[in-house]
Design an enzyme around this catalytic site. Structure first.
Site, PDB file in Angstrom:
ATOM      1  N   GLY A  38     -26.263  -3.877 -70.546  1.00 31.45           N
ATOM      2  CA  GLY A  38     -26.302  -2.484 -70.975  1.00 31.45           C
ATOM      3  C   GLY A  38     -27.482  -2.108 -71.835  1.00 31.45           C
ATOM      4  N   CYS A 248     -12.180  12.462 -43.635  1.00 30.46           N
ATOM      5  CA  CYS A 248     -13.484  12.563 -42.974  1.00 30.46           C
ATOM      6  C   CYS A 248     -13.304  13.089 -41.555  1.00 30.46           C
ATOM      7  CB  CYS A 248     -14.162  11.188 -42.953  1.00 30.46           C
ATOM      8  SG  CYS A 248     -15.720  11.154 -42.039  1.00 30.46           S
ATOM      9  N   CYS A 251     -14.523   9.973 -39.055  1.00 33.62           N
ATOM     10  CA  CYS A 251     -13.795   8.704 -38.897  1.00 33.62           C
ATOM     11  C   CYS A 251     -12.362   8.770 -39.405  1.00 33.62           C
ATOM     12  CB  CYS A 251     -14.539   7.562 -39.603  1.00 33.62           C
ATOM     13  SG  CYS A 251     -14.476   7.649 -41.416  1.00 33.62           S
ATOM     14  N   CYS A 273     -17.622  11.383 -44.768  1.00 35.59           N
ATOM     15  CA  CYS A 273     -17.884  10.274 -45.687  1.00 35.59           C
ATOM     16  C   CYS A 273     -19.311  10.349 -46.203  1.00 35.59           C
ATOM     17  CB  CYS A 273     -17.683   8.934 -44.988  1.00 35.59           C
ATOM     18  SG  CYS A 273     -15.981   8.523 -44.579  1.00 35.59           S
ATOM     19  N   CYS A 279     -18.925   4.888 -42.593  1.00 33.55           N
ATOM     20  CA  CYS A 279     -18.355   5.817 -41.620  1.00 33.55           C
ATOM     21  C   CYS A 279     -18.690   5.383 -40.199  1.00 33.55           C
ATOM     22  CB  CYS A 279     -18.878   7.226 -41.888  1.00 33.55           C
ATOM     23  SG  CYS A 279     -18.071   8.535 -40.943  1.00 33.55           S
TER      24      CYS A 279
END
Length: 291
Positions: A38, A248, A251, A273, A279
């Site tokens: 971080g 979606c 799909c 997607c 997808c």
């Protein structure tokens, strides 16, 4: 889909474009970033043949770690065919000759802008994120000197006040991307402009996440199995986007991050997607939506 490139690396460039001294310098900074999860590590960000703000930081990280045997995937907002993804992929292929793929599972290095793939990544993969603004404290403090002090003192009270004021004003936290998250209970990071949907994927993940900000000249990292916690309150928890009742159109997926589109024929909203590779893989497996 694995694309075996027939392109040979250009003889006019060093492998992966950057000179070896620059690569070593970036790799040293990556090692420091991994050792201090971080923490924003400054690095000397050189000029590249793409404009700053279009992924130079992520590109320099990728150029410094990629090898001839790697398989590369580049995505832009989840899509393999975005302008940013195509141009970065072409540059890397021209200067390395590495194989490329649209399949998340087949890649060893994935460079991404604004999304984390839907499929769970493995320990032998590296995800490189392009970052425009690496410091989340820019929401509340414009001075870089002061934000450095705040990170050193772990003083994130002003960020909590910022979130609290958001709740008071709007009834919810309105940050849709770049959601501030605490890494290893120590440093607050900007996880790049990924949606909230992707933030939980950082927590104790198996893969290594590397963040490169070229314009700001910062590198930071989330190593494997590192705890990452989005900022929240006891009585107001972090939550991801709600796609309940939506799927979606290509799909039929109901458990992915969806992009909202407008169907010019019907005049209705439709959803697809964001992760185009995922997808396409579902469609190849016989999954179909209404279209």
């Amino acid at each position: 889909m694995l694309d075996i490139n027939t392109v040979k690396p250009s003889r006019g460039y060093n492998f992966a474009f950057l000179d070896e001294n620059t690569k070593r310098e970036v790799r040293r900074k990556i090692l420091k970033a991994v050792a201090i999860p971080g923490y924003q590590v400054p690095f000397a960000s050189p000029e590249l043949p793409i404009a700053r703000g279009w992924g130079t930081g992520g590109l320099q990280v990728t150029m410094s770690i990629i090898g001839p045997d790697d398989v590369l995937k580049v995505i832009d907002q989840g899509c393999d065919g975005g302008v940013n993804a195509v141009n970065i992929r072409n540059l890397l292929v021209k200067t390395t000759g590495v194989r490329t793929t649209f399949d998340t599972r087949a890649a060893s290095i994935i460079q991404t802008r604004h999304r984390i793939p839907e499929e769970k990544m493995r320990a032998d993969q590296i995800l490189v994120l392009q970052v425009p603004i690496p410091d989340p404290l820019r929401f509340v403090e414009p001075s870089m000197a002061r934000t450095a002090e705040m990170h050193a003192e772990m003083d994130y009270s002003r960020m909590l006040v910022f979130l609290y004021e958001d709740i008071v004003k709007w009834g919810e936290i309105t940050i849709g991307a770049r959601y501030p998250s605490l890494v290893n209970d120590r440093y607050l990071i900007d996880p790049s402009p990924i949606p909230r949907w992707d933030v939980p994927k950082l927590n104790r993940a198996e893969t290594l996440y590397l963040f490169g900000a070229g314009r700001e000249k910062r590198i930071y990292a989330v190593p494997p199995h590192t705890p990452v916690q989005p900022l929240e309150f006891e009585d107001f928890k972090f939550r991801v986007e709600d796609f309940s009742g939506r799927s979606c159109i290509r799909c039929g997926a109901k458990d992915t991050y969806l992009n909202e589109l407008f169907d010019a024929v019907s005049g209705a909203k439709v959803y697809v997607c964001s992760d185009s590779g995922y997808c396409d893989k579902r469609r190849a497996a016989g999954k179909r939506g209404p279209v």
